[in-house]
Design a protein around this motif. Structure first.
Motif, PDB file in Angstrom:
ATOM      1  N   ARG A 114       0.877  -0.902  -0.070  1.00  0.00           N
ATOM      2  CA  ARG A 114       0.011   0.394   0.311  1.00  0.00           C
ATOM      3  C   ARG A 114       1.176   0.942   0.250  1.00  0.00           C
ATOM      4  O   ARG A 114       0.925   2.059  -0.969  1.00  0.00           O
ATOM      5  CB  ARG A 114      -0.392  -0.166   0.785  1.00  0.00           C
ATOM      6  N   ALA A 115       2.436   1.269   0.784  1.00  0.00           N
ATOM      7  CA  ALA A 115       2.895   2.639   0.937  1.00  0.00           C
ATOM      8  C   ALA A 115       3.510   2.476  -0.446  1.00  0.00           C
ATOM      9  O   ALA A 115       3.324   3.896  -0.688  1.00  0.00           O
ATOM     10  CB  ALA A 115       3.681   2.590   2.120  1.00  0.00           C
ATOM     11  N   GLU A 116       3.772   1.460  -1.261  1.00  0.00           N
ATOM     12  CA  GLU A 116       5.080   1.727  -2.194  1.00  0.00           C
ATOM     13  C   GLU A 116       4.138   2.089  -3.056  1.00  0.00           C
ATOM     14  O   GLU A 116       4.801   3.331  -4.864  1.00  0.00           O
ATOM     15  CB  GLU A 116       5.469   0.495  -2.733  1.00  0.00           C
ATOM     16  N   ARG A 117       2.606   2.325  -3.009  1.00  0.00           N
ATOM     17  CA  ARG A 117       1.517   2.233  -4.248  1.00  0.00           C
ATOM     18  C   ARG A 117       1.456   3.637  -4.332  1.00  0.00           C
ATOM     19  O   ARG A 117       1.417   4.359  -4.860  1.00  0.00           O
ATOM     20  CB  ARG A 117       0.259   1.324  -3.995  1.00  0.00           C
ATOM     21  N   VAL A 118       1.385   4.655  -2.899  1.00  0.00           N
ATOM     22  CA  VAL A 118       0.890   5.795  -3.232  1.00  0.00           C
ATOM     23  C   VAL A 118       2.254   6.810  -2.594  1.00  0.00           C
ATOM     24  O   VAL A 118       2.615   7.837  -3.482  1.00  0.00           O
ATOM     25  CB  VAL A 118       0.387   5.808  -1.596  1.00  0.00           C
ATOM     26  N   TRP A 119       2.861   6.485  -2.050  1.00  0.00           N
ATOM     27  CA  TRP A 119       4.486   6.944  -1.922  1.00  0.00           C
ATOM     28  C   TRP A 119       5.903   6.877  -3.101  1.00  0.00           C
ATOM     29  O   TRP A 119       7.127   7.502  -2.338  1.00  0.00           O
ATOM     30  CB  TRP A 119       4.563   7.113  -0.259  1.00  0.00           C
ATOM     31  N   GLY A 120       5.534   5.018  -3.137  1.00  0.00           N
ATOM     32  CA  GLY A 120       7.300   4.709  -3.489  1.00  0.00           C
ATOM     33  C   GLY A 120       7.230   4.348  -4.980  1.00  0.00           C
ATOM     34  O   GLY A 120       6.791   5.145  -5.679  1.00  0.00           O
ATOM     35  N   ALA A 121       7.486   3.321  -4.514  1.00  0.00           N
ATOM     36  CA  ALA A 121       8.201   2.705  -5.945  1.00  0.00           C
ATOM     37  C   ALA A 121       6.989   1.918  -7.088  1.00  0.00           C
ATOM     38  O   ALA A 121       7.193   2.250  -8.173  1.00  0.00           O
ATOM     39  CB  ALA A 121       8.891   1.271  -6.056  1.00  0.00           C
ATOM     40  N   GLY A 122       5.700   1.751  -6.419  1.00  0.00           N
ATOM     41  CA  GLY A 122       4.691   1.587  -6.871  1.00  0.00           C
ATOM     42  C   GLY A 122       3.301   2.948  -7.673  1.00  0.00           C
ATOM     43  O   GLY A 122       2.239   2.742  -8.109  1.00  0.00           O
ATOM     44  N   ARG A 123       4.090   4.030  -7.471  1.00  0.00           N
ATOM     45  CA  ARG A 123       3.098   4.691  -7.718  1.00  0.00           C
ATOM     46  C   ARG A 123       2.985   4.636  -9.139  1.00  0.00           C
ATOM     47  O   ARG A 123       3.568   5.044 -10.171  1.00  0.00           O
ATOM     48  CB  ARG A 123       3.326   6.187  -7.665  1.00  0.00           C
ATOM     49  N   GLY A 124       1.861   4.891  -9.617  1.00  0.00           N
ATOM     50  CA  GLY A 124       1.421   5.010 -11.304  1.00  0.00           C
ATOM     51  C   GLY A 124       0.757   4.009 -12.195  1.00  0.00           C
ATOM     52  O   GLY A 124       0.432   3.327 -13.081  1.00  0.00           O
ATOM     53  N   VAL A 125       0.195   2.743 -11.533  1.00  0.00           N
ATOM     54  CA  VAL A 125       0.099   1.660 -11.949  1.00  0.00           C
ATOM     55  C   VAL A 125      -1.103   1.505 -10.513  1.00  0.00           C
ATOM     56  O   VAL A 125      -1.407   1.920  -9.481  1.00  0.00           O
ATOM     57  CB  VAL A 125       1.325   0.374 -11.674  1.00  0.00           C
ATOM     58  N   THR A 126      -1.780   0.085 -10.886  1.00  0.00           N
ATOM     59  CA  THR A 126      -2.898  -0.707 -10.921  1.00  0.00           C
ATOM     60  C   THR A 126      -2.603  -1.320  -9.599  1.00  0.00           C
ATOM     61  O   THR A 126      -3.075  -0.827  -8.196  1.00  0.00           O
ATOM     62  CB  THR A 126      -3.784  -1.009 -11.613  1.00  0.00           C
ATOM     63  N   VAL A 127      -1.720  -2.674 -10.262  1.00  0.00           N
ATOM     64  CA  VAL A 127      -1.896  -3.667  -8.631  1.00  0.00           C
ATOM     65  C   VAL A 127      -0.382  -4.007  -8.621  1.00  0.00           C
ATOM     66  O   VAL A 127       0.358  -3.934  -9.354  1.00  0.00           O
ATOM     67  CB  VAL A 127      -2.312  -5.211  -9.298  1.00  0.00           C
ATOM     68  N   ASP A 265      12.228  -3.249 -16.496  1.00  0.00           N
ATOM     69  CA  ASP A 265      13.375  -2.029 -15.779  1.00  0.00           C
ATOM     70  C   ASP A 265      11.973  -1.222 -15.367  1.00  0.00           C
ATOM     71  O   ASP A 265      12.285  -0.897 -13.808  1.00  0.00           O
ATOM     72  CB  ASP A 265      13.619  -1.528 -16.582  1.00  0.00           C
ATOM     73  N   VAL A 266      11.354  -1.620 -15.889  1.00  0.00           N
ATOM     74  CA  VAL A 266       9.585  -1.386 -14.903  1.00  0.00           C
ATOM     75  C   VAL A 266       9.054  -1.964 -13.755  1.00  0.00           C
ATOM     76  O   VAL A 266       8.816  -1.650 -12.832  1.00  0.00           O
ATOM     77  CB  VAL A 266       8.801  -0.634 -16.200  1.00  0.00           C
ATOM     78  N   VAL A 267       8.866  -3.145 -14.479  1.00  0.00           N
ATOM     79  CA  VAL A 267       8.280  -3.847 -13.465  1.00  0.00           C
ATOM     80  C   VAL A 267       9.520  -4.546 -12.189  1.00  0.00           C
ATOM     81  O   VAL A 267       8.044  -4.635 -11.302  1.00  0.00           O
ATOM     82  CB  VAL A 267       7.325  -5.646 -14.592  1.00  0.00           C
ATOM     83  N   VAL A 268       9.807  -4.736 -12.636  1.00  0.00           N
ATOM     84  CA  VAL A 268      10.455  -5.044 -11.171  1.00  0.00           C
ATOM     85  C   VAL A 268      11.739  -4.230 -10.158  1.00  0.00           C
ATOM     86  O   VAL A 268      12.172  -3.670 -11.044  1.00  0.00           O
ATOM     87  CB  VAL A 268      12.200  -6.300 -10.746  1.00  0.00           C
ATOM     88  N   ALA A 269      11.144  -3.613  -9.409  1.00  0.00           N
ATOM     89  CA  ALA A 269      11.997  -2.539  -9.096  1.00  0.00           C
ATOM     90  C   ALA A 269      11.762  -2.856  -7.537  1.00  0.00           C
ATOM     91  O   ALA A 269      12.142  -3.206  -6.782  1.00  0.00           O
ATOM     92  CB  ALA A 269      10.724  -1.265  -8.732  1.00  0.00           C
ATOM     93  N   SER A 270      13.580  -1.266  -6.924  1.00  0.00           N
ATOM     94  CA  SER A 270      13.546  -2.079  -5.510  1.00  0.00           C
ATOM     95  C   SER A 270      12.742  -1.010  -5.150  1.00  0.00           C
ATOM     96  O   SER A 270      12.434   0.268  -5.294  1.00  0.00           O
ATOM     97  CB  SER A 270      15.310  -1.033  -5.220  1.00  0.00           C
ATOM     98  N   ALA A 271      12.239  -0.911  -3.573  1.00  0.00           N
ATOM     99  CA  ALA A 271      11.516  -0.305  -2.851  1.00  0.00           C
ATOM    100  C   ALA A 271      11.992   0.952  -2.728  1.00  0.00           C
ATOM    101  O   ALA A 271      13.097   1.236  -2.153  1.00  0.00           O
ATOM    102  CB  ALA A 271      11.631  -1.373  -0.907  1.00  0.00           C
ATOM    103  N   GLY A 272      11.116   1.766  -3.013  1.00  0.00           N
ATOM    104  CA  GLY A 272      11.359   3.138  -3.127  1.00  0.00           C
ATOM    105  C   GLY A 272      10.977   3.941  -1.848  1.00  0.00           C
ATOM    106  O   GLY A 272      11.915   5.032  -1.193  1.00  0.00           O
ATOM    107  N   LEU A 273      10.546   2.681  -0.618  1.00  0.00           N
ATOM    108  CA  LEU A 273      10.099   3.614   0.509  1.00  0.00           C
ATOM    109  C   LEU A 273      11.670   3.288   2.317  1.00  0.00           C
ATOM    110  O   LEU A 273      12.050   2.712   2.933  1.00  0.00           O
ATOM    111  CB  LEU A 273       9.456   3.622   1.120  1.00  0.00           C
ATOM    112  N   GLY A 274      12.625   1.384   0.755  1.00  0.00           N
ATOM    113  CA  GLY A 274      13.749   1.449   1.419  1.00  0.00           C
ATOM    114  C   GLY A 274      13.288   0.801   2.915  1.00  0.00           C
ATOM    115  O   GLY A 274      12.455   0.186   3.008  1.00  0.00           O
ATOM    116  N   ARG A 275      14.015   0.587   3.337  1.00  0.00           N
ATOM    117  CA  ARG A 275      13.627  -0.308   5.298  1.00  0.00           C
ATOM    118  C   ARG A 275      12.418   0.601   5.737  1.00  0.00           C
ATOM    119  O   ARG A 275      12.032  -0.165   6.930  1.00  0.00           O
ATOM    120  CB  ARG A 275      14.489  -0.342   6.157  1.00  0.00           C
TER     121      ARG A 275
END
Length: 298
Positions: A114-127, A265-275
């Motif tokens: 949830r956090a990565e989807r809103v604030w991190g590396a998952g922004r801009g996608v649905t799932v 390169d887009v589909v597999v990402a490192s955690a944008g929010l780190g630890r």
């Protein structure tokens, strides 16, 4: 005024506690080691008692699992059968109720997703799928369907690496992905913790092979638009790049799973929010799930 929320990332090694509105406004942060349930949960309560629970609109808990997250279940908020000694059956939510604050609990990986989807590396996608690799291995989703239980990708039985005869450390399955690729598995296999191994060590070739199978499952079965990899081992330098290469090998010519999503390169990402992904995920879960109760006082 922005409301303050509490977040708890309940991990097998430590419990991280946060008071914040989100990643851009963190008011207080601390951690306690995971020891016995009684000692650990008492220390967590003390953290929020010192900070003043009346300041909080609610507290979210992102918990290692498996954990009962079903509202209305007799076991809601309890950890189910877990490899963590002494923690099976522990009522995590019950231990926090004396704080007198609205509470919500979810798995650590669902919360981090949830956090990565809103604030991190998952922004801009649905799932978004979040794969954590640390004391255990877990896979969670945000933006997708959720059944009675959470995904248990750590216990998938993988295709073995051709150079691997390690028995595995999972007390339930031995050589499931968690038994072969978690932090404790790496220590048992190589005689040293993952963070001490050189990037050129062959451990990472084997590690990547198993994690790539969890990622491929998230894409093929979970229909994730993006898989974010985090956790103490998952954020090791160069690991995500290795995983991308192995996912490509596993998927082979079946590129349809990657092409509409923009490529590996887009589909597999490192955690944008780190630890902080888990503890910020706890806060995001509280913000999304708990009803508005009260505003934060000035």
């Amino acid at each position: 005024m922005s409301r303050l929320w509490g977040g708890i990332d309940a991990g097998g090694t430590g419990f991280k506690c946060l008071i914040a509105t989100g990643p851009d406004q963190i008011v207080a942060e601390s951690a306690v080691p995971t020891t016995s349930p009684e000692e650990t949960l008492a220390a967590v309560r003390s953290v929020f008692e010192r900070c003043g629970p009346s300041r909080l609109a609610g507290i979210g808990v992102a918990c290692f699992g498996p954990v009962d997250v079903r509202e209305g279940s007799p076991g809601h908020g309890r950890i189910l059968t877990t490899p963590k000694p002494g923690w099976s059956g522990v009522d995590v939510l019950g231990a926090l109720r004396p704080l007198g604050v609205p509470l919500v609990i979810d798995t650590d990986v669902n919360a981090a997703a949830r956090a990565e989807r809103v604030w991190g590396a998952g922004r801009g996608v649905t799932v978004v799928a979040y794969l954590t690799v640390g004391t255990g291995i877990g896979l969670g989703f945000a933006g997708g369907p959720q059944g009675l239980m959470h995904a248990e990708a750590g216990h998938i039985l993988p295709r073995r690496h051709p150079q691997d005869d390690f028995a595995g450390v999972c007390p339930f399955h031995g050589d499931c992905i968690e038994g072969l690729a978690s932090g404790p598995a790496m220590r048992a296999r190589w005689g040293a913790p993952a963070e001490t191994l050189e990037a050129s060590h062959r451990a990472w070739e084997i590690e990547s092979w198993y994690l790539a199978q969890a990622v491929a499952s998230a894409l093929l079965v979970g229909a994730a638009d993006r898989v974010v990899i985090g956790g103490g081992v998952g954020t090791s330098p160069g690991l995500v790049e290795r995983v991308r290469r192995d996912v490509a090998r596993l998927i082979g010519d079946y590129r349809a799973v990657l092409e509409p999503r923009g490529g590996l390169d887009v589909v597999v990402a490192s955690a944008g929010l780190g630890r902080r992904a888990g503890v910020l995920g706890a806060i995001r879960t509280a913000q999304e799930v708990l009803p508005p109760m009260r505003a934060t006082p000035a």
